[in-house]
Design a protein around this motif. Sequence first.
Motif, short mmCIF file in Angstrom:
data_model
loop_
_atom_site.label_atom_id
_atom_site.label_comp_id
_atom_site.label_asym_id
_atom_site.label_seq_id
_atom_site.Cartn_x
_atom_site.Cartn_y
_atom_site.Cartn_z
N ARG A 36 0.95 -1.31 0.09
CA ARG A 36 -0.06 0.19 -0.03
C ARG A 36 0.85 1.29 0.03
O ARG A 36 0.45 2.17 -0.59
N ARG A 37 1.97 1.24 0.49
CA ARG A 37 2.85 2.20 0.54
C ARG A 37 3.62 2.73 -0.74
O ARG A 37 4.13 3.73 -1.01
N GLN A 38 3.55 1.79 -1.69
CA GLN A 38 4.18 1.93 -2.99
C GLN A 38 3.34 2.89 -3.80
O GLN A 38 2.11 2.72 -3.88
N PRO A 39 3.80 3.80 -4.64
CA PRO A 39 3.08 4.71 -5.53
C PRO A 39 2.63 3.66 -6.79
O PRO A 39 3.16 2.86 -7.07
N VAL A 40 1.62 4.14 -7.20
CA VAL A 40 0.89 3.57 -8.37
C VAL A 40 1.18 4.31 -9.67
O VAL A 40 0.96 5.43 -9.76
N ALA A 41 1.87 3.72 -10.64
CA ALA A 41 2.13 4.44 -11.90
C ALA A 41 0.73 5.03 -12.53
O ALA A 41 -0.06 4.40 -12.33
N PRO A 42 0.84 6.17 -13.30
CA PRO A 42 -0.44 6.63 -13.73
C PRO A 42 -0.84 5.58 -14.98
O PRO A 42 -2.41 5.60 -15.08
N GLU A 43 -0.17 5.15 -15.52
CA GLU A 43 -0.42 4.01 -16.71
C GLU A 43 -1.17 2.83 -16.26
O GLU A 43 -2.13 2.47 -16.74
N ILE A 44 -0.97 2.32 -15.15
CA ILE A 44 -1.44 1.38 -14.41
C ILE A 44 -3.02 1.81 -14.19
O ILE A 44 -4.00 0.89 -14.04
N LEU A 45 -3.22 2.93 -13.48
CA LEU A 45 -4.44 3.51 -13.10
C LEU A 45 -5.33 3.54 -14.35
O LEU A 45 -6.49 3.32 -14.27
N LEU A 46 -4.91 4.04 -15.44
CA LEU A 46 -5.48 4.22 -16.66
C LEU A 46 -5.97 2.99 -17.37
O LEU A 46 -7.22 2.71 -17.69
N GLU A 47 -4.95 1.83 -17.10
CA GLU A 47 -5.37 0.60 -17.56
C GLU A 47 -6.51 -0.10 -16.77
O GLU A 47 -7.55 -0.81 -17.27
N LEU A 48 -6.48 0.21 -15.36
CA LEU A 48 -7.51 -0.28 -14.50
C LEU A 48 -8.84 0.39 -14.85
O LEU A 48 -9.90 -0.62 -14.76
N ARG A 49 -8.80 1.64 -14.99
CA ARG A 49 -10.15 2.27 -15.35
C ARG A 49 -10.67 1.65 -16.56
O ARG A 49 -11.93 1.54 -16.65
N ALA A 50 -9.72 1.39 -17.43
CA ALA A 50 -10.39 0.75 -18.76
C ALA A 50 -10.90 -0.58 -18.64
O ALA A 50 -11.88 -0.89 -19.24
N GLN A 51 -10.19 -1.15 -17.76
CA GLN A 51 -10.80 -2.75 -17.47
C GLN A 51 -12.06 -2.35 -16.74
O GLN A 51 -12.70 -3.39 -17.25
N LEU A 52 -12.14 -1.72 -15.70
CA LEU A 52 -13.35 -1.59 -15.06
C LEU A 52 -14.38 -1.20 -16.04
O LEU A 52 -15.74 -1.61 -15.87
N ALA A 53 -14.35 -0.34 -16.75
CA ALA A 53 -15.43 0.14 -17.91
C ALA A 53 -15.72 -0.88 -18.74
O ALA A 53 -16.82 -1.18 -19.02
N LEU A 54 -14.70 -1.83 -19.33
CA LEU A 54 -14.99 -2.85 -20.02
C LEU A 54 -15.93 -3.79 -19.28
O LEU A 54 -17.07 -4.25 -19.75
N THR A 55 -15.66 -4.01 -18.05
CA THR A 55 -16.39 -5.03 -17.37
C THR A 55 -17.92 -4.66 -17.20
O THR A 55 -18.83 -5.38 -17.33
N ALA A 56 -17.93 -3.39 -16.88
CA ALA A 56 -19.34 -2.79 -16.74
C ALA A 56 -20.10 -2.88 -18.07
O ALA A 56 -21.25 -3.17 -18.23
#
Length: 68
Positions: A36-56
């Motif tokens: 949890r302490r590690q920063p998350v790269a912006p690219e990973i957040l974008l991919e996550l949002r795209a995956q969540l949108a696809l699932t929806a």
Amino acid sequence: MQPERQHQNWRSEAGSRLWLSGLIAAMKHAERPEVRRQPVAPEILLELRAQLALTASFRTSGISTLRH
């Protein structure tokens, strides 16, 4: 794996159990303090949002298919 194939796997009982097991494992990993302490790269957040949108969108299309 193609999105259509993922959707078909998700709709099967074995596929949904596999997906849920993977989700639980990922959540257990993510809850660890050192992770949890590690920063998350912006690219990973974008991919996550795209995956969540696809699932929806798959859920929405599945519902409309059942109604017809």
